[in-house]
Design a protein around this motif. Structure first.
Motif, short mmCIF file in Angstrom:
data_model
loop_
_atom_site.label_atom_id
_atom_site.label_comp_id
_atom_site.label_asym_id
_atom_site.label_seq_id
_atom_site.Cartn_x
_atom_site.Cartn_y
_atom_site.Cartn_z
N VAL A 551 0.56 -0.76 -0.27
CA VAL A 551 0.31 0.02 0.04
C VAL A 551 1.03 1.58 -0.15
O VAL A 551 0.35 2.42 -0.84
CB VAL A 551 -1.07 -0.66 1.29
CG1 VAL A 551 -1.79 1.25 1.14
CG2 VAL A 551 -2.02 -1.18 0.65
N THR A 552 1.73 1.23 1.18
CA THR A 552 3.24 2.36 0.88
C THR A 552 3.32 2.74 -0.23
O THR A 552 3.97 3.93 -0.86
CB THR A 552 3.58 2.13 2.27
OG1 THR A 552 3.37 2.11 3.19
CG2 THR A 552 4.26 3.53 2.18
N HIS A 553 3.73 1.63 -1.45
CA HIS A 553 4.43 1.68 -2.40
C HIS A 553 3.19 2.04 -3.96
O HIS A 553 4.09 1.54 -4.64
CB HIS A 553 5.61 1.17 -2.66
CG HIS A 553 6.97 0.90 -1.93
ND1 HIS A 553 6.79 0.93 -0.65
CD2 HIS A 553 8.04 1.58 -2.16
CE1 HIS A 553 8.04 0.43 -0.60
NE2 HIS A 553 8.87 1.47 -0.77
N GLY A 554 2.19 2.17 -3.61
CA GLY A 554 0.95 2.64 -4.64
C GLY A 554 0.56 1.38 -4.80
O GLY A 554 -0.62 1.87 -5.87
N PHE A 555 0.55 0.35 -4.45
CA PHE A 555 -0.23 -0.55 -4.80
C PHE A 555 -1.91 -0.60 -4.17
O PHE A 555 -2.06 -0.29 -3.24
CB PHE A 555 0.24 -1.90 -4.16
CG PHE A 555 1.17 -2.68 -5.36
CD1 PHE A 555 0.70 -3.35 -6.48
CD2 PHE A 555 2.68 -2.08 -5.39
CE1 PHE A 555 1.79 -4.42 -6.90
CE2 PHE A 555 3.48 -2.15 -5.54
CZ PHE A 555 3.01 -3.23 -6.86
#
Length: 804
Positions: A551-555
Motif C-alpha cells: 500500500v505504501t508503495h502505491g498498490f
C-alpha cells in the motif's frame, strides 16, 4: 520548391545516412525541386560538447576525439575532412591550454558537426550523379553577436539566400548546414539547440517554399513521446497555433522558433519518418480541423527554484524583483507559480542556470534575509515539466486525481491564461509513470492496470485463466487493459512487464526465482508501472505482513485471503490508516460468501446510517453441503462427509472446515465492517470434531470418519419434527456498542425457514435492521468453489480498475 530537413538520428552511420541519400535521390529523379538542410550526424553535437568539457578541465580528451573522427569516416572511402579535423584539433588544444572556453569558441567547435554532415551527403549524392552543392549556412544566415543563441538579421539573410539560390538553382540540390550561421564579422554563431529546424524554416520563408518536410526517426507528432508512452497516438494534423504551443512547452521534435517563419508565409510543415517511407506523417498548416487536440510535452534539463518567506505576504513587487534580477543575468523563466498565501514562489529555469539563479536572487534579497522576510531559496534539480497542451482546466481533475492515486504529487502547477494548457513539475524519477497516467486519462485509449498476483492454486490459477480469456472483451467493453506483470507463489516469482501469457505455469516452473516483496515493488518502480493492484489468493498469515509495504508503495489490494481482516484489531486499524493516508483501496468481497455481494451490501447499509441489529446465516459452502445432504437423506454422516471431500468442497484435511474457525473468521469480518472492535478470541465456536479426534495426521483422521456417525445420528434424531441441521454464524446483541456477540454453532431450524430451505452448497445470509424489523434482507447463492470465488475476485479487480 520543398525544403527537406534531416535530423541527427536519420544521418547516423549504417541504414540511416544511406536511407537519407536514397530519399533525396528518388525525389530528384521524380523531378521534385528540393533543398536539403542537415543536422550533425548521430550524437555528434553531444560528443563535441563532451570533448570540449574534457579539454577545458585538462582531462584526456584525445581518445574521444579520435573516436569521433573515426565515426565520421569509418563507413566511407575517399572522404576527406582534414580541414574540419584540423580546426577541431587547434580549438581543443587551445581550450586545454587555457583551461576554459567562451561561447564563441563553443560555437566554432559545434559548427564542425554540421559542416562534416553536409559535406559527406554532398559527396554521396554526387557519386549517384546528383548535382549537389555543399552550402555553408554561415555564408547565408547572418545573425547578431549572441553566441549560442543567435538571432537572425532577416533582411540581410534573406538577400544572401535569394542571391545564392539564383546562382544555384534548377536541378542543383543545395545541401545546407543547419544550426550554424555567422555574424557580420564573419564569426561563427549558432541558432540554439535543435536549431537546424529553424534554419530550414528560415530558408522556407525566404524562398517561399511549397512545403517544409522535417525527417526524423518517428512517424510524426504523437500525443506523447512514444518511447515513454507506448499507447501514444499519432496526430494527423495540427494548426500552427497548436504546434507553436507544443514547441513552447518542450516538444523536442519542434524548435520553439521554427513555426513563426512558416506562419508568416503560410508554408505547411510535415513531420516524416526517414525509416518509414509509406507514412504520411503529421502535417502542420494554418487550417484548424479539430478542436481540443491535446498532447503531452516534456521539458527536461530544468530546475525548480523555490523562494520562501513569511515576510512575502502582501508585499508588492516581489515577482518583478525576481524577473529583473534574473533578466540581468540572461536567465529565462519557463513559468512561475505563487501560492495563494503568498509565502512561497516557485519557478522553473534551465538546469545549467539554476546555481547562477540562486546566487543572483540571494544577492537581490539579501536585506530581506536579514529581516527574516525571506527564509530560504532552494533548488530542486531532479525535476521535469509535463505540459498538457490543449487541456481544459475544467476537466483537469481527472488526470490530477489519477496522479495522486498513483502517488505522484506535482511540486508545482501552472496554467495559461486561456485555461487550455496545464503544466506540472514532477520529480524526474516519476516522469515516466506520470506521463502514462496522464495520457491514459486525457485520451480515449485503453487504460492499463498492472496486476501482481500472489498465489496460483485453485482460486488464483482459475482467476488468471479467467482474466486471460476475458482480456480482449474487457478492453473492448471497458477500455481497460489488465496487465498481469507478475505471478508468484510462496517460493518463486515470474515477471513480464508486458503481461504474462497462457504459458505462465510453465514459466514459473522453468524461469521462476526466489523473491521478496521488495523485488516486486522494485520491478514496478523500474518499469514505471502505473495503476497497481496486488491480489492475494493465498491463505497465508505471513503474506499479510506485505500488505502495508504494498500500500505504501502505491498498490491497491484485492484479497480472497481472510486472514488480514481477522488478525488483531490493532493491525486491522493500522492497515486502514495506511490505506487512507495513501488513498488506496482494499477490496475483499470474497472473504465472506465467495462471489455473493454480502460485504458490499453491509457496507452500504452501515454507511447510510441503517442500524443493523443482527446478521446470521450459513457461511460455509462446505458445511452447507454436508448438513443439507445429511439432513435430507438417510445416509451415514461419514459417507456424506467423504463425498464432500471427494467433490473438493472441503480442505484436504476436513478438520479445517469442521473446527469452525473458517466460519468464525467470516463472522468476525462482518462484525468489523460494523466498526465493532471484536477479536477472534471473542467468537464462541462449536467445534464439530470430538476432542479425541482433533489431533493427529490427516490420513489417520480420514480412516476414523465412521466414529462421527453415532454422534451426529443422535443429534439428527433429537430434532423436532420438520427440522433440519444447519451450521451457522450469528452476530447479535447491541451492535451500537464497542463489541457484539459472535456465535458459531450447529442449530436445528424448521425446514420451511429461509435457513432450512437452502440446497446443495449454497450460502445464505439474513441481515436484520431496525428499519426492516423482523423481515431480514436475504442474500443467497453459491458459497463455495474456485470458479465462483475467482469470479468474485475478478469483480473486485474490475471495480478498482474503474476507479483508478
Amino acid at each position: 520548391m520543398k525544403i527537406l530537413k534531416f535530423g541527427g538520428k536519420s544521418l547516423a552511420n549504417g541504414k540511416g545516412i544511406h536511407t537519407v541519400v536514397d530519399i533525396i535521390h528518388d525525389k530528384v529523379k521524380n523531378g521534385e525541386k528540393i533543398t536539403v538542410v542537415l543536422s550533425a550526424r548521430g550524437n555528434s553535437t553531444d560528443e563535441l560538447e563532451e570533448i570540449l568539457e574534457k579539454a577545458s578541465k585538462n582531462e584526456n580528451y584525445k581518445d574521444q576525439l579520435n573516436a569521433f573522427k573515426n565515426y565520421q569516416i569509418e563507413d566511407f572511402e575517399n572522404t576527406n575532412f582534414d580541414s574540419e579535423f584540423n580546426t577541431l584539433d587547434k580549438l581543443f588544444e587551445g581550450v586545454s591550454l587555457l583551461g576554459d572556453y567562451s561561447k564563441r569558441i563553443k560555437d566554432q567547435v559545434l559548427s564542425q558537426g554540421e559542416v562534416i554532415s553536409a559535406k559527406l551527403v554532398t559527396q554521396l549524392l554526387q557519386k549517384k550523379n546528383i548535382k549537389a552543392n555543399f552550402t555553408d549556412a554561415r555564408e547565408l544566415i547572418k545573425t547578431d553577436e549572441q553566441f549560442g543563441e543567435a538571432q537572425p538579421l532577416n533582411d540581410l539573410s534573406k538577400k544572401n539566400v535569394i542571391t545564392h539560390f539564383q546562382k544555384y538553382n534548377g536541378s542543383t540540390v543545395n545541401v545546407v548546414t543547419g544550426f550554424i550561421a555567422s555574424n557580420t564579422k564573419k564569426e561563427t554563431t549558432t541558432l540554439g539547440r535543435n536549431g537546424s529546424n529553424y534554419t530550414a524554416s528560415l530558408l522556407a520563408n525566404y524562398l517561399e517554399a511549397e512545403e517544409l518536410q522535417s525527417y526524423t526517426h518517428v512517424n510524426g507528432i504523437y500525443t506523447a513521446n512514444p518511447d515513454l508512452v507506448p499507447g501514444a497516438k499519432k496526430i494527423e494534423q495540427l494548426s500552427f497555433n497548436e504546434a507553436n504551443e507544443l514547441a513552447y512547452f518542450g516538444a523536442n521534435i519542434l524548435h520553439a522558433k521554427t513555426i513563426i517563419p512558416l506562419i508568416e508565409k503560410n508554408i505547411p510543415l510535415r513531420i516524416l519518418n526517414t525509416f518509414d517511407r509509406d507514412s504520411e506523417g503529421t502535417v502542420i498548416t494554418s487550417e484548424v480541423r479539430e478542436k481540443g487536440i491535446k498532447s503531452l510535452s516534456v521539458l527536461e534539463n530544468v530546475a525548480l527554484i523555490n523562494l520562501q518567506g513569511r515576510g512575502l505576504l502582501g508585499k508588492v513587487g516581489v515577482d518583478a524583483r525576481i524577473f529583473r534580477a534574473l533578466a540581468h543575468k540572461n536567465i529565462n523563466v519557463s513559468f512561475i507559480s505563487q501560492g495563494s498565501s503568498e509565502r512561497g514562489i516557485g519557478f522553473v529555469v534551465n538546469a545549467d542556470k539554476s546555481k547562477e539563479a540562486k546566487d543572483v536572487l540571494e544577492q537581490e534579497f539579501e536585506a530581506d534575509f536579514q529581516k527574516h522576510d525571506v527564509s530560504a531559496i532552494s533548488i530542486e534539480d531532479e525535476v521535469s515539466v509535463v505540459s498538457i497542451v490543449g487541456q481544459d482546466l475544467s476537466t483537469f481533475h481527472k488526470p490530477y486525481n489519477a496522479l495522486i492515486k498513483n502517488q505522484i504529487t506535482p511540486l508545482l502547477f501552472n496554467n495559461t491564461v486561456n485555461g487550455k494548457n496545464v503544466s506540472l513539475v514532477v520529480r524526474k524519477a516519476q516522469l515516466h509513470r506520470a506521463l502514462n497516467v496522464i495520457h491514459g486519462e486525457i485520451f480515449e485509449i485503453s487504460k492499463k492496470v498492472n496486476l501482481a498476483i500472489f498465489g496460483h492454486g485453485l482460486v488464483g490459477g482459475t482467476l488468471i485463466d479467467q482474466m486471460l480469456q476475458s482480456a480482449k472483451q474487457i478492453e473492448k467493453r471497458k477500455n481497460i487493459v489488465l496487465n498481469i506483470f507478475t505471478v508468484a507463489n510462496s517460493k518463486k516469482v515470474v515477471f513480464d512487464k508486458d503481461g504474462i501469457d497462457t504459458d505462465w505455469k510453465a514459466k514459473i516452473d522453468k524461469e521462476g526465482k526466489s523473491y521478496t516483496i521488495e523485488d516486486i515493488i522494485k520491478f514496478a518502480d523500474e518499469h514505471h508501472l502505473e495503476n497497481l493492484i496486488a491480489i492475494d489468493n493465498t491463505a497465508s498469515v505471513d503474506f499479510t505482513k506485505n500488505y502495508i509495504p504494498l500500500v505504501t508503495h502505491g498498490f491497491d489490494l484485492v484479497s480472497s485471503n481472510k486472514v488480514a481482516n481477522t488478525l488483531s484489531f490493532d493491525f486491522y486499524k493500522e492497515l486502514r490508516a495506511k490505506l487512507d493516508k495513501n488513498q488506496k483501496q482494499y477490496l475483499y468481497e470474497t472473504n465472506v460468501g465467495a462471489g455473493l455481494p454480502l460485504i458490499d451490501t453491509i457496507k452500504l447499509l452501515h454507511l447510510s446510517g441503517e442500524n443493523i441489529t443482527r446478521i446470521k446465516g450459513i457461511f460455509s459452502g462446505s458445511l452447507s453441503y454436508l448438513f443439507n445432504t445429511f439432513s435430507s437423506e438417510e445416509r451415514q454422516f461419514s459417507e456424506v462427509l467423504q463425498e464432500a471431500i471427494d467433490k473438493g468442497f472441503t480442505e484436504p484435511d476436513p478438520r479445517e472446515d469442521l473446527c469452525g474457525n473458517d466460519v468464525a473468521r467470516k463472522l468476525l469480518i462482518l462484525a468489523r465492517e460494523l466498526d465493532l472492535s471484536n477479536e477472534f478470541e471473542d467468537v464462541s465456536i462449536q467445534n464439530l470434531i470430538p476432542e479425541y479426534l482433533r489431533t493427529g495426521e490427516t490420513s489417520s483422521f480420514l480412516k476414523r470418519l465412521p466414529e462421527l456417525n453415532e454422534v451426529y445420528q443422535k443429534v439428527k434424531e433429537e430434532q423436532k419434527p420438520g427440522c433440519v441441521l444447519r451450521y451457522i454464524g450469528d452476530l447479535w446483541g447491541d451492535l451500537s456498542q464497542q463489541k457484539g456477540n459472535l456465535d458459531v454453532k450447529l442449530v436445528s431450524v424448521p425446514k420451511s425457514s429461509a435457513l432450512g430451505q437452502v440446497k446443495g452448497s449454497d450460502s445464505i445470509f439474513e441481515i436484520y435492521t431496525e428499519s426492516y424489523g423482523d423481515q431480514p434482507i436475504v442474500i443467497q447463492g453459491a458459497g463455495a468453489g474456485a470458479a465462483v470465488t475467482a469470479r468474485g475476485v475478478f469483480g473486485d479487480i474490475l471495480r478498482l480498475a474503474d476507479r483508478e
